[in-house]
Design a protein around this motif. Sequence first.
Motif: not given
Length: 302
Positions: A218-247
């Motif tokens: 229970p004490q780790l849940v807020p940090y896990i959720l924060a990590a998920l949100r940050y990972a979601l934003g980062t994943a969308w950005k790098i996915a766009t970059v990779v698709e833009l480069i060559g896909l």
Amino acid sequence: MSAERAAKGGAQVDSDRLTGVIGSDAPLPNVAAGPPASPKDVVAAVRASRRTFQGTRRRVMSLVALGALWFVASLFFTDSVLPGPASVFAALWGNLQEGDTYVHLYKTILRVVAGMAIAVIVGLIIGLIMGLSKFGEEFLDSWVMVAFTVPSVVYGILAILWFGLNDFAAIIAIGVTAIPAVAINIWQGVKAIDISLVHMGKAFHLSRASILRKVVVPQLVPYILAALRYALGTAWKIATVVELIGLSSGVGYQLNYWFGLFNMTQVLAWTIAFTIVLLAIEFFILKPVEKWLTRWRPSVQG
């Protein structure tokens, strides 16, 4: 004896009154079901509902204000620089009438989700090692910081050079880019665990599994959720970059295509399309999950 008869008589009178109120065939109420809600609980529920309504209203007002600011700014520029909201949403609506739009959205969402899965699993393991072991923290600290400072476009280029122009390269680039952020969040979460609660659990002779499930997680849940949100934003950005480069598919590919035609309206339309997808993930998946996982917290009285 008279006192006993009086008590029985009083009980009979109370039973008769209850029968007259709820009907002779109705069952008696279950006393073990718990006391009725107190006025304080009702007031708290009303206040919580009011806060939810006010939060929704403020979010809507924020979006309206953003749209108004966008509209005013578009009056000073041409459509090739900053098109207005009307033309952008008209283009977005036209794109939604075409089947290819959903194919490109599906491709990007699939890559983002797969990359996030890799980032969360590996980042969670690294973060736990760094948080639970002094040796692991000192050994992996430099690795995580170096990986965190490398630009995401570098991971995209390396993945394409190593694995070619395919989905696997995009997924690996997304996962590797988001791993450091997840690891850092989990690492800090483990270090922030209240050890006194763990000692209290041991004092009450709780098993290790119970301490882990009821005290640590229970004490780790807020940090896990924060990590998920940050990972979601980062994943969308790098996915766009990779698709833009060559896909040849995905939102990034579409952005690159319309950029080549200098069509700013379509560039903004595709950006808004996937932004809506990310907001839907946030409000319809992450927030309900967060509310359910943190239901043990007392509600804040404003």
